[in-house]
Design a protein around this motif. Structure first.
Motif: not given
Length: 412
Positions: A154-158, A176-177, A203-205
């Protein structure tokens, strides 16, 4: 009342095995606030007693798992169910059972296997989840994610629920962001903030770490994450925790609007909802009536409403029908019984009766049984003949009824 089967002085044992800080500190500093990475050497034990790669193969190859208990995804897209399911063949002609041959083909091609609802399928996880429900006071579910080497499901998500990630086998690189939309409700999915999530992921995690077997990661809802497997197949459990919120308290309070005569009153004849100036006094009067209702809100009634909701969302200790019938046939004053694990119920006196009210039933017994019921609800095993307030014959009758109704369990 709420009951669980933990012994006196227990410090949330299911929760404790997932975190590297004391449960009290976790509750104060991390729950719903901050992510927490816990390494295997900081935890009491790993997670291979809960699940394993062999368990994945058994569920896929031998258990006839059906959708939605299995799904597959690749590069952020969920595959059509026909890509990994089919008929079970003669005697089991159900079209959406897992097809191990198809799963092998898709998995070898880079797709992630997601085994959903393991808190209803896999015995060690069933027991663990029930204990974690007790520890947290919030509903829990468990999925397994099985990712082939160097792949991302899965792509980045929340997520709109808190999660524990428990690494079982292999390695997975997590980025993790921090949230772009803090504390999202279930009605506020990440897709509603897709562009902001995509920007944040560049961005930087806040955490950039490889999870290895026995490691654990806690993420509050809203924290953005993505993960890629290492050089071997990765198996991890995602423990989803659906935290109740202040919004849930508001909903429980507002659900009592029918208690207010002012709010039950009809709006004026010919009301024009489109005329803002004419409608404004009605809104003001409604707000005033609602404030009056909330100022006199009954905390007990509101808490009871949420307790019933929680009891309906989680499951008590599973019952074994055949073993229970056998135990009933042998039950006498020397038998031992205990309250059913994680059964949430209220004990109420009603005149010459005592009632046990759970999410699924209401059981009424003579009031003479109340001391025995309350003694059982304390949690420890007790001999039937030692139940307080009852003679031996009456104690057997009460114990039989409680076991038969799934309130108590007869020890083996």
């Amino acid at each position: 009342m709420t009951h669980d089967d933990r012994g006196p002085g227990s410090l949330r044992p299911a929760l404790a095995r997932c975190i590297s800080v004391p449960p009290e500190r976790f509750a104060e500093e991390f729950w719903g606030r901050e992510a927490l990475l816990s390494r295997a050497d900081e935890l009491e034990r790993g997670f291979d007693d809960l699940f394993s790669a062999d368990a994945v193969d058994e569920l896929v190859a031998r258990r006839g798992v059906r959708t939605p208990f299995i799904r597959m995804a690749r590069d952020g897209d969920v595959l059509a169910t026909g890509a990994y399911t089919g008929s079970g063949g003669f005697g089991a002609e159900v079209a959406d059972q897992v097809d191990s041959e198809k799963v092998l083909e898709r998995f070898a091609g880079g797709a992630t296997i997601v085994l959903q609802g393991l808190h209803r399928l896999w015995p060690p996880i069933i027991d663990f989840t029930r204990q974690l429900d007790d520890d947290l006071g919030h509903p829990v579910q468990v999925n397994a994610y099985v990712t082939p080497p160097q792949s991302q499901g899965f792509d980045a998500h929340y997520d709109t629920h808190d999660v524990f990630v428990l690494q079982v086998a292999g390695e997975k690189h997590w980025r993790i962001h921090r949230p772009v939309h803090a504390d999202p409700l279930a009605s506020q999915p990440w897709s509603a903030h897709r562009a902001a999530v995509a920007r944040a992921a560049l961005e930087d995690p806040a955490i950039d770490a490889v999870l290895r077997p026995g490691d654990a990661l806690y993420l509050p809802r809203g924290w953005i994450h993505s993960a890629t497997a290492g050089d071997a197949t990765s198996v991890h459990l995602t423990v989803g925790m659906s935290a109740y919120t202040h919004a849930d308290v508001v909903q429980a309070l507002v659900a009592r609007v029918g208690d207010s005569p002012r709010l039950r009153a009809a709006l004026p004849l010919g009301v024009d909802f489109a005329d803002a100036d004419a409608f404004a006094p009605i809104v003001q009067e409604t707000v005033a009536a609602l404030v009056e209702l909330l100022e006199h809100a009954d905390a007990s009634a509101t808490g009871t409403s949420l307790a019933r909701r929680f009891a309906g969302a989680v499951r008590a200790e599973p019952l074994a029908p055949l073993a229970t019938i056998d135990a009933l046939a042998r039950l006498d004053a020397s038998s031992t019984v205990r309250w059913r694990g994680s059964l949430r119920a209220r004990i109420e006196q009603d005149g010459d009766r005592v009632r046990i009210v759970s999410a699924t039933k209401s059981l009424s017994l003579p009031v003479e049984a109340e001391p025995a019921i309350r003694r059982l609800a304390e949690g420890a095993e007790i001999a039937v003949g030692d139940l307080p307030g009852l003679d031996a014959e009456s104690a057997v009758v009460v114990a039989r009824r409680l076991v038969r109704e799934g309130i108590a369990v007869a020890s083996a």
